[in-house]
Enzyme design. Structure first.
Site, mmCIF file in Angstrom:
data_model
loop_
_atom_site.group_PDB
_atom_site.id
_atom_site.type_symbol
_atom_site.label_atom_id
_atom_site.label_comp_id
_atom_site.label_asym_id
_atom_site.label_seq_id
_atom_site.Cartn_x
_atom_site.Cartn_y
_atom_site.Cartn_z
ATOM 1 N N ALA A 269 -14.720 3.723 -0.987
ATOM 2 C CA ALA A 269 -14.303 2.913 0.353
ATOM 3 C C ALA A 269 -13.047 2.230 0.090
ATOM 4 O O ALA A 269 -12.880 1.194 0.637
ATOM 5 C CB ALA A 269 -15.524 1.790 0.333
ATOM 6 N N GLY A 270 -12.267 2.582 -0.928
ATOM 7 C CA GLY A 270 -10.869 2.036 -1.044
ATOM 8 C C GLY A 270 -10.921 0.555 -2.034
ATOM 9 O O GLY A 270 -10.191 0.049 -1.898
ATOM 10 N N SER B 160 -13.643 2.279 -6.700
ATOM 11 C CA SER B 160 -14.918 2.490 -7.415
ATOM 12 C C SER B 160 -14.537 3.596 -8.696
ATOM 13 O O SER B 160 -15.024 3.616 -9.789
ATOM 14 C CB SER B 160 -15.988 3.383 -6.731
ATOM 15 O OG SER B 160 -15.362 4.146 -5.797
ATOM 16 N N SER B 161 -13.516 4.722 -8.377
ATOM 17 C CA SER B 161 -13.202 5.422 -9.147
ATOM 18 C C SER B 161 -12.404 4.914 -10.668
ATOM 19 O O SER B 161 -12.681 5.261 -11.726
ATOM 20 C CB SER B 161 -12.237 6.582 -8.847
ATOM 21 O OG SER B 161 -12.550 6.854 -7.676
ATOM 22 N N GLU C 56 -7.440 10.565 -14.199
ATOM 23 C CA GLU C 56 -7.736 10.937 -12.762
ATOM 24 C C GLU C 56 -6.690 11.906 -12.303
ATOM 25 O O GLU C 56 -6.910 12.927 -11.524
ATOM 26 C CB GLU C 56 -7.446 9.587 -12.045
ATOM 27 C CG GLU C 56 -7.877 9.917 -10.371
ATOM 28 C CD GLU C 56 -8.581 8.700 -9.686
ATOM 29 O OE1 GLU C 56 -8.845 7.729 -10.474
ATOM 30 O OE2 GLU C 56 -8.576 8.673 -8.549
ATOM 31 N N ASP D 49 2.846 2.005 -4.916
ATOM 32 C CA ASP D 49 2.846 2.316 -6.575
ATOM 33 C C ASP D 49 3.309 3.388 -7.001
ATOM 34 O O ASP D 49 4.273 3.553 -7.934
ATOM 35 C CB ASP D 49 1.485 1.970 -7.022
ATOM 36 C CG ASP D 49 0.322 3.085 -6.505
ATOM 37 O OD1 ASP D 49 0.629 3.779 -5.705
ATOM 38 O OD2 ASP D 49 -0.769 3.131 -7.278
ATOM 39 N N ASP E 261 -4.597 0.823 -9.173
ATOM 40 C CA ASP E 261 -6.210 0.630 -9.088
ATOM 41 C C ASP E 261 -6.510 0.324 -10.705
ATOM 42 O O ASP E 261 -7.345 -0.796 -10.880
ATOM 43 C CB ASP E 261 -6.897 1.707 -8.674
ATOM 44 C CG ASP E 261 -6.595 2.120 -7.427
ATOM 45 O OD1 ASP E 261 -5.886 1.194 -6.756
ATOM 46 O OD2 ASP E 261 -7.075 2.896 -6.906
ATOM 47 N N GLU F 230 0.785 -1.324 0.121
ATOM 48 C CA GLU F 230 0.094 -0.010 -0.084
ATOM 49 C C GLU F 230 0.897 1.340 0.063
ATOM 50 O O GLU F 230 1.831 1.435 0.756
ATOM 51 C CB GLU F 230 -0.852 0.047 1.315
ATOM 52 C CG GLU F 230 -2.293 0.638 1.000
ATOM 53 C CD GLU F 230 -3.208 -0.353 0.150
ATOM 54 O OE1 GLU F 230 -3.269 0.059 -1.068
ATOM 55 O OE2 GLU F 230 -3.458 -1.352 0.431
ATOM 56 N N HIS F 231 0.507 2.026 -0.982
ATOM 57 C CA HIS F 231 1.198 3.540 -0.987
ATOM 58 C C HIS F 231 2.587 3.306 -1.698
ATOM 59 O O HIS F 231 3.477 4.063 -1.119
ATOM 60 C CB HIS F 231 1.131 4.264 0.456
ATOM 61 C CG HIS F 231 -0.150 4.695 0.435
ATOM 62 N ND1 HIS F 231 -0.624 6.065 -0.145
ATOM 63 C CD2 HIS F 231 -1.092 4.465 1.342
ATOM 64 C CE1 HIS F 231 -1.745 6.222 0.414
ATOM 65 N NE2 HIS F 231 -2.186 5.465 1.059
HETATM 66 C C1 GLA Z 1 -5.412 4.809 -3.961
HETATM 67 C C2 GLA Z 1 -4.531 4.794 -5.383
HETATM 68 C C3 GLA Z 1 -3.504 3.939 -5.726
HETATM 69 C C4 GLA Z 1 -2.592 3.500 -4.470
HETATM 70 C C5 GLA Z 1 -3.359 3.280 -3.169
HETATM 71 C C6 GLA Z 1 -2.661 3.066 -1.959
HETATM 72 O O1 GLA Z 1 -6.013 3.626 -4.015
HETATM 73 O O2 GLA Z 1 -5.568 5.478 -6.334
HETATM 74 O O3 GLA Z 1 -2.793 4.297 -6.848
HETATM 75 O O4 GLA Z 1 -1.933 4.560 -4.333
HETATM 76 O O5 GLA Z 1 -4.368 4.396 -2.802
HETATM 77 O O6 GLA Z 1 -1.815 2.113 -1.979
#
Ligand code: GLA
Length: 387
Positions: free
Chosen positions: A125-126, A129-130, A162, A39, A174, A36-37
């Protein structure tokens, strides 16, 4: 789950003309298992596509307008082809508009059409969706407008939409997972090179359970963009000895030797998260391949703790949910997934204990936070496609 027939009925209610069939497209959401975080720091991620996502019914028209509507979201409207480049406040339609803007930059000419969206993943909500809206739109319009772009091009262009149109500086994870996901596989992706491996997601006698904190997310984009800046600052400090382009160029050992180059404690912690998280992904992938689920779960726990204490993107609701989840018998790992600041957790729960888990968490989380969680037992689905 969304029923395509009732969606079609709705389409004809809005746009009429039932003798002319629309086409139906689907893009999944995704859940990130670990990484996570990382990419946007050129690191590793390990997400998979879900069987939940966004549906798009679409029909061409002979006029110079695109009509947008959604089953889940309030805004609907008609936009002239020559006004597609104008942002609409903070509305969801900015995702399709951003994508169209990018398609145009790739030489694709927009035509009139009628679009109806419907989603069965919670918004913001992580669970991407976007990216799901972006990919279903770019995929469908590339087909309709004869763009001949490959899915990987659509992935990159959707991320750009985006970044540039919506103003969220997200990484590639994503859009990549939503576009390229494969049934029953997780994607082990190097975000710097975009090399990837499909890893069978065999969780043995455990199940992935996603729980939505249902915390309203505010200011997520600005806090996210702030983290990105902090990582750039860390790169500058760490480059004093030997230049690096991104944090993921350093192994954990190399970082430990150089971390004193960063005078600011907050910045140091941000860098530590990113570099240790890469290390965890590199351990989690073989653990999964070798069926060492407990090891995988332990790494998930460590990932959350690093996001909580070093990266500081969790918050009260996510931490409460994770703390409570780990207390339940049969849970071998639990962490936040996605950008954080609210949204969902993902946990590995012993199959036979899943009902008990939902019951216990439903009670304890609500008692502590006053919020009711939602539970999802996802299957790992295919990426974006026409249905
Ligand atoms: C969001 C971003 C991704 C990634 C995550 C964290 O989903 O769209 O690119 O950075 O946060 O891992």
């Amino acid at each position: 789950m969304i029923n395509p027939d009732s969606l079609k009925k709705k389409f004809f209610e809005i746009y009429g003309n039932p003798e002319q069939e629309p086409r139906l497209f689907f893009a999944p959401g995704r859940v990130n298992l670990i990484g996570e975080h990382t990419d946007y720091n050129g690191g590793y991620v390990f997400p998979c596509a879900l069987n939940y996502g966004t549906y798009l019914l679409i029909r061409e028209t002979n006029d110079d307008f695109i009509q947008f509507a959604s089953v889940n979201m309030d805004w609907k409207g008609t936009i002239a082809l020559d006004e597609l480049g104008i942002k609409k406040g903070e509305e969801w339609v900015n995702y399709p508009l951003g994508v169209i803007d990018q398609l145009k930059k790739n030489g694709i000419v927009p035509k009139g059409g009628q679009l109806l969206y419907a989603g069965d993943i919670p918004n913001g909500a992580g669970l991407s969706s976007s990216a799901s809206i972006e990919l279903v739109t770019s995929y469908a319009l590339n087909k309709l407008w004869k763009g001949n772009l490959l899915v990987i091009d659509l992935v990159k262009l959707s991320q750009k939409a985006e970044n540039e149109f919506v103003g969220m500086n997200c990484g590639i994870m994503d859009q990549f997972a939503v576009g390229m996901g494969k049934k029953d596989k997780a994607l082990f992706l190097n975000c710097e090179t975009l090399d990837y491996e499909l890893v069978p997601l065999d969780t043995k006698n455990y199940r992935l359970v996603i729980v939505n904190t249902n915390k309203r997310r505010g200011l997520t984009d600005s806090k996210y963009n702030e983290r990105r800046k902090e990582c750039e600052i860390a790169v500058k400090y760490l480059s004093k000895e030997k230049p690096i382009q991104n944090l993921s160029e350093l192994t954990l050992d190399e970082f430990k030797r150089r971390e004193s180059l960063i005078p600011d404690e907050t910045i140091r912690k941000r860098a530590k998260h990113v570099i240790s998280e890469n290390d965890r992904v590199l351990k989690a992938v073989p653990a999964l391949k070798e069926g060492k689920l407990e090891e995988f779960g332990r790494l998930m726990n460590e990932s959350h703790d690093s996001l909580r204490y070093d990266y500081e993107v969790t918050g009260y609701e996510l931490d409460t949910l994770v703390d409570e989840s780990r207390k339940v018998t049969g849970v071998i790992g639990s962490r936040m997934t996605g950008a954080g600041f609210g949204g969902c957790t993902v946990s590995l729960v012993e199959e036979s204990r899943v009902d008990q888990f939902c019951e216990e968490i439903g009670e304890s989380y609500t008692k502590i936070t006053g919020l009711e969680p939602d539970f999802y037992l996802p299957e790992v689905g295919e990426g974006t496609r026409e249905l």
